[in-house]
Design a protein around this motif. Sequence first.
Motif, PDB file in Angstrom:
ATOM      1  N   GLY A  20      44.003  -0.447 -15.604  1.00 13.97           N
ATOM      2  CA  GLY A  20      44.971   0.265 -16.436  1.00 13.97           C
ATOM      3  C   GLY A  20      45.311  -0.646 -17.613  1.00 13.97           C
ATOM      4  N   PHE A  40      38.192  -5.443 -11.648  1.00  8.87           N
ATOM      5  CA  PHE A  40      37.709  -4.478 -10.652  1.00  8.87           C
ATOM      6  C   PHE A  40      38.538  -3.193 -10.725  1.00  8.87           C
ATOM      7  CE2 PHE A  40      36.751  -8.679  -8.856  1.00  8.87           C
ATOM      8  CZ  PHE A  40      35.385  -8.540  -8.620  1.00  8.87           C
ATOM      9  N   GLU A  41      37.854  -2.058 -10.764  1.00 10.89           N
ATOM     10  CA  GLU A  41      38.531  -0.752 -10.796  1.00 10.89           C
ATOM     11  C   GLU A  41      37.975   0.110  -9.677  1.00 10.89           C
ATOM     12  OE1 GLU A  41      41.067   0.925 -12.285  1.00 10.89           O
ATOM     13  OE2 GLU A  41      40.363   2.665 -11.137  1.00 10.89           O
ATOM     14  N   PHE A  43      37.916   3.387  -9.321  1.00  8.24           N
ATOM     15  CA  PHE A  43      37.222   4.638  -9.663  1.00  8.24           C
ATOM     16  C   PHE A  43      35.885   4.361 -10.348  1.00  8.24           C
ATOM     17  CE2 PHE A  43      41.704   6.447  -9.831  1.00  8.24           C
ATOM     18  CZ  PHE A  43      41.591   7.048  -8.580  1.00  8.24           C
ATOM     19  N   ASN A  54      53.922   6.268 -25.979  1.00  4.33           N
ATOM     20  CA  ASN A  54      54.521   5.570 -27.118  1.00  4.33           C
ATOM     21  C   ASN A  54      54.444   4.078 -26.861  1.00  4.33           C
ATOM     22  OD1 ASN A  54      56.475   8.293 -26.926  1.00  4.33           O
ATOM     23  ND2 ASN A  54      55.778   7.735 -28.949  1.00  4.33           N
ATOM     24  N   LEU A  55      54.226   3.311 -27.911  1.00  6.99           N
ATOM     25  CA  LEU A  55      54.132   1.851 -27.753  1.00  6.99           C
ATOM     26  C   LEU A  55      55.045   1.169 -28.754  1.00  6.99           C
ATOM     27  CD1 LEU A  55      50.413   0.701 -27.358  1.00  6.99           C
ATOM     28  CD2 LEU A  55      52.186   0.728 -25.594  1.00  6.99           C
ATOM     29  N   TYR A 115      43.279   3.269 -24.196  1.00  9.67           N
ATOM     30  CA  TYR A 115      42.296   2.788 -23.213  1.00  9.67           C
ATOM     31  C   TYR A 115      40.955   2.538 -23.895  1.00  9.67           C
ATOM     32  CZ  TYR A 115      45.206   3.950 -19.111  1.00  9.67           C
ATOM     33  OH  TYR A 115      46.183   3.997 -18.146  1.00  9.67           O
ATOM     34  N   GLU A 132      37.012  -0.656  -4.997  1.00  5.56           N
ATOM     35  CA  GLU A 132      38.375  -0.512  -4.478  1.00  5.56           C
ATOM     36  C   GLU A 132      38.681  -1.687  -3.560  1.00  5.56           C
ATOM     37  OE1 GLU A 132      39.209   3.026  -2.270  1.00  5.56           O
ATOM     38  OE2 GLU A 132      41.282   2.414  -1.936  1.00  5.56           O
ATOM     39  N   TRP A 271      54.462  15.028 -14.386  1.00  7.49           N
ATOM     40  CA  TRP A 271      54.595  13.884 -13.470  1.00  7.49           C
ATOM     41  C   TRP A 271      55.975  13.895 -12.814  1.00  7.49           C
ATOM     42  CZ3 TRP A 271      53.114  13.496 -18.493  1.00  7.49           C
ATOM     43  CH2 TRP A 271      51.862  12.968 -18.768  1.00  7.49           C
ATOM     44  N   VAL A 290      50.949  -7.903 -12.180  1.00  4.97           N
ATOM     45  CA  VAL A 290      51.369  -7.517 -13.541  1.00  4.97           C
ATOM     46  C   VAL A 290      51.631  -6.006 -13.564  1.00  4.97           C
ATOM     47  CG1 VAL A 290      50.044  -9.337 -14.741  1.00  4.97           C
ATOM     48  CG2 VAL A 290      49.011  -7.080 -14.410  1.00  4.97           C
ATOM     49  N   ASP A 292      52.876  -2.164 -13.487  1.00  5.83           N
ATOM     50  CA  ASP A 292      53.572  -1.328 -12.503  1.00  5.83           C
ATOM     51  C   ASP A 292      53.486  -1.900 -11.092  1.00  5.83           C
ATOM     52  OD1 ASP A 292      54.257   0.419 -14.485  1.00  5.83           O
ATOM     53  OD2 ASP A 292      53.383   2.199 -13.534  1.00  5.83           O
ATOM     54  N   TYR A 303      58.245   2.124 -22.071  1.00  4.01           N
ATOM     55  CA  TYR A 303      57.902   0.707 -22.202  1.00  4.01           C
ATOM     56  C   TYR A 303      57.113   0.180 -20.997  1.00  4.01           C
ATOM     57  CZ  TYR A 303      59.046  -3.926 -24.289  1.00  4.01           C
ATOM     58  OH  TYR A 303      59.008  -5.152 -24.890  1.00  4.01           O
ATOM     59  N   ALA A 305      53.971   0.778 -19.897  1.00  7.12           N
ATOM     60  CA  ALA A 305      52.635   0.316 -20.306  1.00  7.12           C
ATOM     61  C   ALA A 305      52.786  -0.876 -21.247  1.00  7.12           C
ATOM     62  CB  ALA A 305      51.868   1.441 -20.980  1.00  7.12           C
ATOM     63  N   GLY A 306      53.783  -0.790 -22.136  1.00  6.74           N
ATOM     64  CA  GLY A 306      54.005  -1.881 -23.086  1.00  6.74           C
ATOM     65  C   GLY A 306      54.311  -3.194 -22.367  1.00  6.74           C
TER      66      GLY A 306
HETATM   67  C1  FAD Z   1      55.331  10.521 -17.529  1.00 12.51           C
HETATM   68  C2  FAD Z   1      55.186   9.085 -17.925  1.00 12.51           C
HETATM   69  C3  FAD Z   1      55.320   8.738 -19.255  1.00 12.51           C
HETATM   70  C4  FAD Z   1      55.210   7.393 -19.634  1.00 12.51           C
HETATM   71  N1  FAD Z   1      55.337   7.066 -20.947  1.00 12.51           N
HETATM   72  C5  FAD Z   1      55.220   5.784 -21.316  1.00 12.51           C
HETATM   73  C6  FAD Z   1      55.305   5.422 -22.702  1.00 12.51           C
HETATM   74  O1  FAD Z   1      55.525   6.263 -23.584  1.00 12.51           O
HETATM   75  N2  FAD Z   1      55.158   4.110 -23.033  1.00 12.51           N
HETATM   76  C7  FAD Z   1      54.914   3.146 -22.099  1.00 12.51           C
HETATM   77  O2  FAD Z   1      54.781   1.974 -22.475  1.00 12.51           O
HETATM   78  N3  FAD Z   1      54.817   3.458 -20.783  1.00 12.51           N
HETATM   79  C8  FAD Z   1      54.957   4.753 -20.379  1.00 12.51           C
HETATM   80  N4  FAD Z   1      54.854   5.072 -19.055  1.00 12.51           N
HETATM   81  C9  FAD Z   1      54.621   4.009 -18.055  1.00 12.51           C
HETATM   82  C10 FAD Z   1      53.139   3.661 -17.982  1.00 12.51           C
HETATM   83  O3  FAD Z   1      52.376   4.804 -17.743  1.00 12.51           O
HETATM   84  C11 FAD Z   1      52.871   2.666 -16.864  1.00 12.51           C
HETATM   85  O4  FAD Z   1      53.869   1.678 -16.870  1.00 12.51           O
HETATM   86  C12 FAD Z   1      51.505   2.001 -17.057  1.00 12.51           C
HETATM   87  O5  FAD Z   1      50.459   2.930 -16.876  1.00 12.51           O
HETATM   88  C13 FAD Z   1      51.337   0.841 -16.078  1.00 12.51           C
HETATM   89  O6  FAD Z   1      50.088   0.244 -16.303  1.00 12.51           O
HETATM   90  P1  FAD Z   1      49.392  -0.611 -15.150  1.00 12.51           P
HETATM   91  O7  FAD Z   1      48.097  -1.065 -15.742  1.00 12.51           O
HETATM   92  O8  FAD Z   1      50.322  -1.601 -14.618  1.00 12.51           O
HETATM   93  O9  FAD Z   1      49.135   0.420 -13.945  1.00 12.51           O
HETATM   94  P2  FAD Z   1      48.245   1.771 -13.908  1.00 12.51           P
HETATM   95  O10 FAD Z   1      48.194   2.405 -15.251  1.00 12.51           O
HETATM   96  O11 FAD Z   1      48.801   2.574 -12.782  1.00 12.51           O
HETATM   97  O12 FAD Z   1      46.803   1.263 -13.539  1.00 12.51           O
HETATM   98  C14 FAD Z   1      46.488   0.814 -12.247  1.00 12.51           C
HETATM   99  C15 FAD Z   1      44.965   0.807 -12.094  1.00 12.51           C
HETATM  100  O13 FAD Z   1      44.633   0.201 -10.829  1.00 12.51           O
HETATM  101  C16 FAD Z   1      43.624   0.945 -10.187  1.00 12.51           C
HETATM  102  N5  FAD Z   1      43.725   0.660  -8.745  1.00 12.51           N
HETATM  103  C17 FAD Z   1      44.731   1.001  -7.902  1.00 12.51           C
HETATM  104  N6  FAD Z   1      44.498   0.540  -6.663  1.00 12.51           N
HETATM  105  C18 FAD Z   1      43.306  -0.110  -6.695  1.00 12.51           C
HETATM  106  C19 FAD Z   1      42.528  -0.817  -5.736  1.00 12.51           C
HETATM  107  N7  FAD Z   1      42.926  -0.951  -4.454  1.00 12.51           N
HETATM  108  N8  FAD Z   1      41.364  -1.363  -6.113  1.00 12.51           N
HETATM  109  C20 FAD Z   1      40.928  -1.260  -7.414  1.00 12.51           C
HETATM  110  N9  FAD Z   1      41.632  -0.608  -8.385  1.00 12.51           N
HETATM  111  C21 FAD Z   1      42.813  -0.042  -8.026  1.00 12.51           C
HETATM  112  C22 FAD Z   1      43.961   2.385 -10.576  1.00 12.51           C
HETATM  113  O14 FAD Z   1      42.868   3.256 -10.404  1.00 12.51           O
HETATM  114  C23 FAD Z   1      44.357   2.208 -12.051  1.00 12.51           C
HETATM  115  O15 FAD Z   1      43.245   2.256 -12.908  1.00 12.51           O
HETATM  116  C24 FAD Z   1      54.978   6.404 -18.649  1.00 12.51           C
HETATM  117  C25 FAD Z   1      54.830   6.767 -17.311  1.00 12.51           C
HETATM  118  C26 FAD Z   1      54.940   8.087 -16.941  1.00 12.51           C
HETATM  119  C27 FAD Z   1      54.806   8.488 -15.488  1.00 12.51           C
END
Ligand code: FAD
Length: 417
Positions: A20, A40-41, A43, A54-55, A115, A132, A271, A290, A292, A303, A305-306
């Motif tokens: 992500g 490692f991903e 999917f 938004n960022l 992305y 996975e 969501w 790091v 989520d 924020y 994703a940011g």
């Molecule tokens: C409705 C909504 C709106 C949002 N709007 C915003 C916005 O405007 N601005 C903003 O900054 N944030 C926004 N966010 C928050 C943002 O989407 C998340 O904080 C962000 O996606 C977190 O990124 P990440 O890389 O930590 O996790 P994720 O995006 O959840 O990525 C995790 C990755 O890990 C992979 N994974 C999981 N388990 C395993 C495993 N066991 N082995 C291998 N791979 C695995 C998954 O497939 C995925 O690709 C929003 C969230 C929601 C729900």
Amino acid sequence: MAGEESVAGSKGRIAIVGAGPGGMAAALAAIRVGFEVTLFERFAEVRAAGNILNLWPPPQKVLKLIGVDTHDLGAPCKVFFKNAKGGVRAEIRLTDEVEREYGGGFIGLLRWGLYQRMLEALPPGVLRLDHELTCVEDRGRHVRLNFANGDQAEADVLIGADGINSFVRKHLWGDKPIRHQKLHLVGGYLFLDSPPDGIGVLSHNRTTQVSYTPIRHEGKWGYEWWVLEACDPDAPPPADLHAFCVERAAGFSRKVRDLIAATPREHLQRWPIRDREPMGQWSKGRVTLVGDAAHPTSPYAAYGAGMSIEDGYFLARELAGADIEDTQAVRDALQRYEDRRKPHTSRVSQEAYHTGRMFHHLPAPLRPVRDLVFDHTGFLQRMVGDAMPQHIISQLAEIEDAPPYVPAHRRGEAAGR
Ligand SMILES: Cc1cc2nc3c(=O)[nH]c(=O)nc-3n(C[C@H](O)[C@H](O)[C@H](O)COP(=O)(O)OP(=O)(O)OC[C@H]3O[C@@H](n4cnc5c(N)ncnc54)[C@H](O)[C@@H]3O)c2cc1C
């Protein structure tokens, strides 16, 4: 990475789980400072988790530093909080300098656009799809990983960037309950022939938020919008998302109603909103978290994703200075990283949680009083209009002012431009 020895010339081997925004940023930031990285991903492809985004300026600054092409990545806009009738309640005011450099508050874009840019910056061979993670073993001097497909890998440091249901977090700290905010969001987007006006409006009536911001995606202008309100997490979702949004937007501005009406049905997504209480400790041994995986954040902050992008950058900076063979030095670097990040991320995620509660879970008799206060005092300006810029400006100041990194595989392109 699967071998037993470090690659000559590399500072050490870093494995990141989850592609992500957090995982991709951590990978790019670690490559920039000289690590050998494998991402490692689970999917078979990198999937954008959602449509609209938004960022804020700090993640934009980080993206540029770690080698992501941010030119024309999104539509900059100034952001206002309004009531449903259009009365301004608060404005996100950044400094003139920040507004000049970043074009206003945040940028609006589609998730896939971000992305795509991050994937383009990753050197070939870094990303391993269909992996996975199913087992982690910290052996003291290195970490051993097992995957569902039978592959194994070894690394000097493991970064869990695997989202709100993180396997790595569970492995380190056990399973803690998710916090259902009893809110849901339906978001949509559409493209336009002419540029939007550079204004984003977050508006509320007594129960519901109906908002929009301009977007830019692959050279096209448009708008994204969203409808957010309380829901029962066990109830089925609305059968017709479009009809649901049209109904909820009645009484809001003509502009947002027109945007919703003109949005293609296939551009809508819903969501339920969930997060977790801030964690006391993220890292253990040679493993950390790091994004989520460490601090899932409600979209009220825009924020999550940011902050996950910022995490990767600050983590790589701490690791860059550590002797990766020395387990205590690695532990200290991971601790410095999380000590720096926890106050910022927990403040933002808690403020987002409480803002959501205030707008959508206040008992009905108190809502007219709340709205009177928001409409006629500076309370909301102080609560969100002034608090958010403080977070943004403090983070911008912590991120170094350095020229953008050009990944090795793109140096030819950069020279040819
Ligand atoms: C409705 C909504 C709106 C949002 N709007 C915003 C916005 O405007 N601005 C903003 O900054 N944030 C926004 N966010 C928050 C943002 O989407 C998340 O904080 C962000 O996606 C977190 O990124 P990440 O890389 O930590 O996790 P994720 O995006 O959840 O990525 C995790 C990755 O890990 C992979 N994974 C999981 N388990 C395993 C495993 N066991 N082995 C291998 N791979 C695995 C998954 O497939 C995925 O690709 C929003 C969230 C929601 C729900």
